[in-house]
Scaffold this motif. Structure first.
Motif, PDB file in Angstrom:
ATOM      1  N   PRO A   1       5.057  21.996  44.535  1.00 52.83           N
ATOM      2  CA  PRO A   1       5.611  22.999  43.605  1.00 52.83           C
ATOM      3  C   PRO A   1       5.788  24.383  44.222  1.00 52.83           C
ATOM      4  N   ARG A   2       5.919  24.444  45.555  1.00 57.92           N
ATOM      5  CA  ARG A   2       6.082  25.743  46.194  1.00 57.92           C
ATOM      6  C   ARG A   2       7.546  26.181  46.200  1.00 57.92           C
ATOM      7  N   ILE A   3       7.748  27.506  46.284  1.00 55.74           N
ATOM      8  CA  ILE A   3       9.089  28.069  46.450  1.00 55.74           C
ATOM      9  C   ILE A   3       9.259  28.403  47.925  1.00 55.74           C
ATOM     10  N   ASP A   4      10.307  27.896  48.544  1.00 53.05           N
ATOM     11  CA  ASP A   4      10.556  28.140  49.965  1.00 53.05           C
ATOM     12  C   ASP A   4      11.565  29.277  50.133  1.00 53.05           C
ATOM     13  N   VAL A   5      11.244  30.212  51.042  1.00 54.11           N
ATOM     14  CA  VAL A   5      12.187  31.257  51.422  1.00 54.11           C
ATOM     15  C   VAL A   5      12.964  30.730  52.618  1.00 54.11           C
ATOM     16  N   THR A   6      14.236  30.417  52.406  1.00 58.83           N
ATOM     17  CA  THR A   6      15.037  29.786  53.460  1.00 58.83           C
ATOM     18  C   THR A   6      15.851  30.780  54.271  1.00 58.83           C
ATOM     19  N   SER A   7      16.050  31.974  53.738  1.00 57.05           N
ATOM     20  CA  SER A   7      16.855  32.960  54.459  1.00 57.05           C
ATOM     21  C   SER A   7      16.474  34.362  54.000  1.00 57.05           C
ATOM     22  N   LEU A   8      16.409  35.284  54.966  1.00 54.40           N
ATOM     23  CA  LEU A   8      16.078  36.691  54.687  1.00 54.40           C
ATOM     24  C   LEU A   8      17.160  37.593  55.250  1.00 54.40           C
TER      25      LEU A   8
ATOM     26  N   THR B   1      17.136  34.139  50.054  1.00 55.21           N
ATOM     27  CA  THR B   1      17.543  32.832  49.539  1.00 55.21           C
ATOM     28  C   THR B   1      16.303  31.975  49.302  1.00 55.21           C
ATOM     29  N   LEU B   2      16.203  31.437  48.079  1.00 58.62           N
ATOM     30  CA  LEU B   2      15.054  30.635  47.669  1.00 58.62           C
ATOM     31  C   LEU B   2      15.493  29.193  47.427  1.00 58.62           C
ATOM     32  N   ALA B   3      14.592  28.250  47.702  1.00 59.01           N
ATOM     33  CA  ALA B   3      14.849  26.837  47.426  1.00 59.01           C
ATOM     34  C   ALA B   3      13.575  26.207  46.868  1.00 59.01           C
ATOM     35  N   TRP B   4      13.733  25.215  46.021  1.00 57.48           N
ATOM     36  CA  TRP B   4      12.590  24.554  45.393  1.00 57.48           C
ATOM     37  C   TRP B   4      12.970  23.113  45.042  1.00 57.48           C
TER      38      TRP B   4
ATOM     39  N   PRO C   1      16.700  18.073  29.524  1.00 58.92           N
ATOM     40  CA  PRO C   1      17.432  19.279  29.966  1.00 58.92           C
ATOM     41  C   PRO C   1      16.484  20.349  30.501  1.00 58.92           C
ATOM     42  N   ILE C   2      16.602  20.653  31.771  1.00 57.51           N
ATOM     43  CA  ILE C   2      15.747  21.644  32.426  1.00 57.51           C
ATOM     44  C   ILE C   2      16.619  22.699  33.074  1.00 57.51           C
ATOM     45  N   GLN C   3      16.255  23.963  32.882  1.00 57.77           N
ATOM     46  CA  GLN C   3      16.878  25.035  33.641  1.00 57.77           C
ATOM     47  C   GLN C   3      15.790  25.823  34.355  1.00 57.77           C
ATOM     48  N   TYR C   4      16.164  26.467  35.457  1.00 61.51           N
ATOM     49  CA  TYR C   4      15.215  27.198  36.281  1.00 61.51           C
ATOM     50  C   TYR C   4      15.465  28.698  36.155  1.00 61.51           C
ATOM     51  N   CYS C   5      14.396  29.428  35.945  1.00 63.96           N
ATOM     52  CA  CYS C   5      14.487  30.880  35.790  1.00 63.96           C
ATOM     53  C   CYS C   5      13.666  31.548  36.891  1.00 63.96           C
ATOM     54  N   ILE C   6      14.283  32.493  37.568  1.00 67.17           N
ATOM     55  CA  ILE C   6      13.646  33.231  38.661  1.00 67.17           C
ATOM     56  C   ILE C   6      13.272  34.614  38.162  1.00 67.17           C
ATOM     57  N   VAL C   7      12.073  35.051  38.496  1.00 68.81           N
ATOM     58  CA  VAL C   7      11.598  36.389  38.144  1.00 68.81           C
ATOM     59  C   VAL C   7      11.333  37.152  39.435  1.00 68.81           C
ATOM     60  N   ILE C   8      11.874  38.363  39.523  1.00 66.64           N
ATOM     61  CA  ILE C   8      11.753  39.189  40.723  1.00 66.64           C
ATOM     62  C   ILE C   8      11.109  40.511  40.347  1.00 66.64           C
ATOM     63  N   ASN C   9      10.066  40.919  41.086  1.00 70.81           N
ATOM     64  CA  ASN C   9       9.484  42.243  40.879  1.00 70.81           C
ATOM     65  C   ASN C   9       8.784  42.678  42.164  1.00 70.81           C
ATOM     66  N   LYS C  10       8.312  43.924  42.198  1.00 69.57           N
ATOM     67  CA  LYS C  10       7.718  44.494  43.409  1.00 69.57           C
ATOM     68  C   LYS C  10       6.198  44.588  43.340  1.00 69.57           C
ATOM     69  N   GLU C  11       5.584  44.115  42.243  1.00 72.65           N
ATOM     70  CA  GLU C  11       4.156  44.358  42.043  1.00 72.65           C
ATOM     71  C   GLU C  11       3.280  43.146  42.330  1.00 72.65           C
TER      72      GLU C  11
ATOM     73  N   LYS D   1      20.275  24.466  39.242  1.00 70.87           N
ATOM     74  CA  LYS D   1      20.360  24.608  40.694  1.00 70.87           C
ATOM     75  C   LYS D   1      18.968  24.496  41.313  1.00 70.87           C
ATOM     76  N   ASN D   2      18.925  24.138  42.586  1.00 70.12           N
ATOM     77  CA  ASN D   2      17.667  24.091  43.321  1.00 70.12           C
ATOM     78  C   ASN D   2      17.668  25.017  44.524  1.00 70.12           C
ATOM     79  N   ILE D   3      18.678  25.882  44.598  1.00 68.61           N
ATOM     80  CA  ILE D   3      18.737  26.905  45.637  1.00 68.61           C
ATOM     81  C   ILE D   3      19.495  28.088  45.064  1.00 68.61           C
ATOM     82  N   PHE D   4      19.037  29.276  45.377  1.00 65.06           N
ATOM     83  CA  PHE D   4      19.665  30.475  44.806  1.00 65.06           C
ATOM     84  C   PHE D   4      19.418  31.659  45.741  1.00 65.06           C
TER      85      PHE D   4
END
Length: 472
Positions: free
Chosen positions: A84-91, A97-100, A112-122, A200-203
């Motif tokens: 269940p890890r999130i892979d960082v494939t590109s910087l 770029t994230l993949a899972w 029906p499944i959708q994926y939601c990404i949360v981004i923050n600096k903390e 999607k499984n990459i974003f």
């Protein structure tokens, strides 16, 4: 089966909270303390009244509760994959770029499944409801109960509790919850972003800041039940902004500069001797460029330059000059720049304000055309060149070829018509005409005039498209 999570809000004394809780008789089946998603399952549960007590230990909190008597068939929460890890494939400097791996709930159970990404600096988040509480969304504080899925945690009277015994407790919880909402709305918005990307499984997350650490969380959301499960969060630091290389200018020497579209270049001029004046000469070969000149950090000049321009600034002992050149938004920019402390040294030729070539239609024949152009009070050498082009050659093609920094040395000898010197002390009479002969009837020609300065540097006038008469 019960699920609950999320702590967020203002601290409140635990003893004060305990006074609000009334102990009820019964057998304790499960106990948990934390701010994660947790559940309790009983293989054999007799019918009866089950009471769920929730106590906020540190802050006002928001929680979700799910109860069911058919846990095997419900499966409201999406399952996680074996990894269940999130892979960082590109910087990049502004992208990550994230993949899972997909949730088995989608791939095997076809839910029906959708994926939601949360981004923050903390920090990373353990649940999606913690994100919603942090964002302060209205539905994060009081979700409307879904028949057969949810029940209101405050509506214990529905399960047979006397309303008199619980009304005060309910009011206390509700009051605390509304207070939490007001406090959250009065706080500044956090730098927290949520984006749902479907199945999607990459974003690729874009528009990030360079050299900044970001935390990324991924949640699989069952769109039927609106329940979510968190992947293992990760973090990454974007790459540093590419450092600008500063070009050193030498006194009296012309330097060629290329700037990418919307780009910028930095140049440095540090005269080795004391000086009273500094002259900057700029020749923009294509579109206009912006020049800024700072002396020891102080802004002295900020101008847009098109064609040839010269700027003379007051000097200062041991001064250092930083020149910033910003290119055009239309495309790449090319220019030549000269910095000197000797005002009399003029490598770039002087130009009239109007650098067009005029063709006289009445003097046009089947084998010749007559043109004129303006000069200056300073004596200069002018060379005129011709090139036959297709009759469908248009102004747009001519515009693309308007690199004024390309000199006569780039032309074929067969294209040269003549060179001559001229000037006039009376600026109104500083004009010359020339008849170009030996042309073919009904043909199109592109004419170019170059003015060559004393230092050998040339500047091209605006090209002129002419056509001879087909019948004479």
């Amino acid at each position: 089966m019960f699920f609950f999570a999320c702590n967020l809000g203002e601290p409140e004394l635990l003893e004060q909270q305990k006074q609000q809780i009334t102990n009820e008789e019964g057998t304790e089946l499960f106990s948990y303390k934390g701010n994660d998603v947790e559940y309790f399952v009983s293989s054999s549960s007799p019918s009866g009244l089950y009471q769920l007590d929730l106590l906020s230990t540190e802050k006002d909190t928001h929680f979700k509760v799910y109860a069911t008597t058919t846990p095997e068939s419900d499966q409201p929460y999406p399952e996680l994959p074996y990894d269940p890890r999130i892979d960082v494939t590109s910087l990049g400097r502004t992208t990550v770029t994230l993949a899972w791996k997909p949730s088995p709930t989608a791939s095997l159970l076809k839910q029906p499944i959708q994926y939601c990404i949360v981004i923050n600096k903390e920090h990373n988040f353990k649940s999606l409801c913690a994100v919603e509480a942090k964002l302060g969304s209205d539905d994060a504080f009081m979700m409307a109960p879904k028949p057969g899925l949810d029940f209101s945690p405050f509506d214990f009277a529905h399960f047979g509790f006397p309303s008199d015994n619980n009304s005060g407790k309910e009011r206390g919880f509700l009051k605390s919850s509304s207070k939490f909402g007001r406090q959250t709305s009065s706080k500044p918005r956090v730098d927290l972003h949520k984006v749902c990307v479907g199945n999607k499984n990459i974003f690729t997350v874009s528009d990030l800041k360079p050299d900044t650490q970001y935390y990324f969380d991924m949640f699989a959301v069952n769109t039927n039940s609106n329940m979510s499960t968190a992947y293992i969060g990760t973090f990454a630091r974007t790459k540093e902004e590419a450092k600008q290389k500063t070009i050193e200018l030498k006194d009296g020497k012309v330097t060629d500069v290329f700037i990418k579209r919307k780009g910028a270049k930095f140049l440095r001029f540090a005269p080795v001797s004391s000086h009273q004046k500094v002259t900057f000469s700029i020749h923009s070969c294509l579109d206009a460029v912006q020049i800024q000149v700072r002396r020891d950090g102080k802004l002295l000049l900020s101008q847009n330059v098109e064609g040839v321009r010269q700027f003379q600034l007051r000097g200062k002992a041991k001064a250092k000059y930083l020149i910033r050149l910003k290119g055009s938004k239309k495309g790449a920019s090319m220019l030549k720049i000269l910095a000197t402390t000797r005002p009399n040294k003029q490598s770039f030729p002087s130009l009239p304000e109007d650098t067009r070539i005029k063709a006289f239609d009445k003097l046009r024949t089947c084998s010749s055309v007559t043109v004129a152009w303006l000069g200056t009070q300073e004596r200069n050498k002018f060379c005129i060149y011709k090139r036959e082009v297709d009759n469908n050659y248009n102004e747009e093609q001519k515009k693309r070829e308007q690199n004024q920094c390309l000199g006569p040395d780039t032309r074929k000898k067969s294209e040269k018509v003549l060179c001559k010197y001229f000037h006039s002390q009376n600026i109104q009479k500083a004009v010359t005409t020339e008849t170009i002969r030996g042309l073919q009837p009904g043909k199109s020609y592109l004419l170019d005039v170059y003015v060559i300065g004393h230092g050998g540097h040339s500047v091209k006038y605006q090209s002129k498209l002419v056509k001879t008469r087909k019948f004479c």
